[in-house]
Design an enzyme around this catalytic site. Structure first.
Site, PDB file in Angstrom:
ATOM      1  N   LYS A 177       0.868  -1.192   0.000  1.00 29.72           N
ATOM      2  CA  LYS A 177       0.000   0.000   0.000  1.00 29.72           C
ATOM      3  C   LYS A 177       0.896   1.230   0.000  1.00 29.72           C
ATOM      4  O   LYS A 177       1.695   1.434   0.914  1.00 29.72           O
ATOM      5  CB  LYS A 177      -0.902  -0.011   1.231  1.00 29.72           C
TER       6      LYS A 177
ATOM      7  N   LYS B 111      -2.174  -1.647  -3.793  1.00 33.49           N
ATOM      8  CA  LYS B 111      -3.069  -0.494  -3.738  1.00 33.49           C
ATOM      9  C   LYS B 111      -2.263   0.787  -3.903  1.00 33.49           C
ATOM     10  O   LYS B 111      -1.264   0.946  -3.199  1.00 33.49           O
ATOM     11  CB  LYS B 111      -3.767  -0.502  -2.378  1.00 33.49           C
TER      12      LYS B 111
HETATM   13  C1  PBG Z   1      -7.483   3.398   5.579  1.00 32.18           C
HETATM   14  C2  PBG Z   1      -7.746   3.287   4.137  1.00 32.18           C
HETATM   15  C3  PBG Z   1      -7.577   4.248   3.136  1.00 32.18           C
HETATM   16  C4  PBG Z   1      -8.079   3.678   1.974  1.00 32.18           C
HETATM   17  C5  PBG Z   1      -8.500   2.396   2.291  1.00 32.18           C
HETATM   18  N1  PBG Z   1      -8.259   2.165   3.630  1.00 32.18           N
HETATM   19  C6  PBG Z   1      -7.104   5.641   3.202  1.00 32.18           C
HETATM   20  C7  PBG Z   1      -5.728   5.963   3.526  1.00 32.18           C
HETATM   21  O1  PBG Z   1      -4.845   5.119   3.681  1.00 32.18           O
HETATM   22  O2  PBG Z   1      -5.504   7.160   3.663  1.00 32.18           O
HETATM   23  C8  PBG Z   1      -8.177   4.358   0.647  1.00 32.18           C
HETATM   24  C9  PBG Z   1      -9.231   3.833  -0.241  1.00 32.18           C
HETATM   25  C10 PBG Z   1      -9.568   4.708  -1.379  1.00 32.18           C
HETATM   26  O3  PBG Z   1      -8.926   5.744  -1.646  1.00 32.18           O
HETATM   27  O4  PBG Z   1     -10.538   4.366  -2.057  1.00 32.18           O
HETATM   28  N2  PBG Z   1      -6.189   3.408   5.971  1.00 32.18           N
END
Ligand code: PBG
Length: 303
Positions: free
Chosen positions: A170, A223
């Site tokens: 991520k 992601k």
């Molecule tokens: C929580 C999380 C996030 C997303 C999914 N889980 C936001 C982040 O890390 O700031 C993003 C999902 C999206 O942008 O659709 N940590």
């Protein structure tokens, strides 16, 4: 590509009779648990059988206590969905940023996120979601060691069979902008670059994935999806567990905005982006377009 591989992310809020459009994500809504059925029915009618719940509590605090409260919004949603929609596969996003007053994904020590102290909170959150009815948990916090901590905690409670889908690779991405608006989870200070990954770094992505697999991840995730197809492919070729990718909020909103301006054709671009993720090797595709993609699969436009 098939409908069984689609996962729809859904935002749940406290309160009653809420169905409010997220301004930065046209066509996406926050639901209170009494109205979430409208969306769940739409999804199951379209053949989308997996949903991932994000809770957005009214009250946020330093320790994100509504993340692991028995009557937290997401716990209530799981109980209700399990009862009323037993055929749906329910996934819980496990993170603290939607629940903390400071918006970081873990608990703080001064101005820093305390990785190791956060693990116990994440484990508690995962257990409470599964107790409420989640079929799978998906930690998105990016703390080191959280898959092992969650696995141990679930096993201790007898949830040996509950899988973990880890947000493994991520990245600290500007594509999450609209989500933070939706979840009111933008960090109050600093950024997430100490725990989310630097998008220049290909090898670290693979390393993070391997660590999660060793710790017991049943599915690993890349992601965002768009702009990260190279990593989906590399990871798909390199590990023996299913690979998921998350087409995040910014990807969705860019398509919506460009289509609304008449610059692109929405459905074609949506299909092309999805096909690129599958072509790269994704086994599971998490997308706000899940219902629309299912429709295109049925119509033979993609497959
Ligand atoms: C929580 C999380 C996030 C997303 C999914 N889980 C936001 C982040 O890390 O700031 C993003 C999902 C999206 O942008 O659709 N940590």
């Amino acid at each position: 590509m098939d409908k069984a591989s689609l996962i729809y992310p859904m935002f749940l809020v406290d309160g009653e009779n809420v169905r409010e459009e997220i301004s930065s994500m046209p066509g996406q809504y926050r639901y209170s648990t009494d109205r979430m059925g409208e969306k769940l029915e739409e999804l199951s009618d379209a053949g989308v059988s997996s949903v991932m719940f994000f809770g957005i509590p009214k009250q946020k605090d330093e320790l994100g206590s509504m993340a692991y409260a028995e009557d937290g919004v997401v716990q209530r949603a799981f109980r209700k969905a399990k009862r009323e929609y037993p055929n749906l596969y329910l996934i819980g996003d496990v993170c603290m940023c939607e629940y903390t007053s400071h918006g970081h994904c873990g608990v703080l020590c001064g101005q820093d996120v305390d990785n190791d102290k956060t693990l116990a909170y994440l484990a508690k959150t995962a257990v409470s979601q599964v107790q409420a009815g989640a079929d799978m948990v998906a930690p998105s916090d990016m703390m080191d060691g959280r898959v092992a901590a969650i696995r141990t905690a679930l096993d201790q409670k007898g949830f040996y069979h509950t899988p973990i889908m880890a947000y493994s690779a991520k990245f600290a991405s500007a594509f999450y902008g609209p989500f933070r608006d939706a979840a009111e989870s933008a960090p109050a200070f600093g950024d997430r670059k100490t725990y989310q990954m630097d998008f220049h770094n290909r090898r670290e992505a693979f390393k993070e994935v391997c660590l999660d697999v060793e710790e017991g991840a049943d599915i690993v995730m890349v992601k965002p999806a768009m702009a990260y197809g190279d990593l989906i492919r590399e990871i798909k070729d390199g590990v023996k567990v299913p690979v998921a990718s998350y087409s995040v909020s910014g990807e969705y909103s860019m398509v919506k905005a460009a289509a609304a301006s008449g610059y692109i054709e929405e459905e074609s671009v949506m299909c092309e982006l999805a096909a690129s993720a599958y072509r790269a090797g994704t086994d599971l595709y998490i997308t706000y377009f899940a219902k629309e993609l299912a429709g295109c699969m049925d119509a033979g436009k993609i497959g």
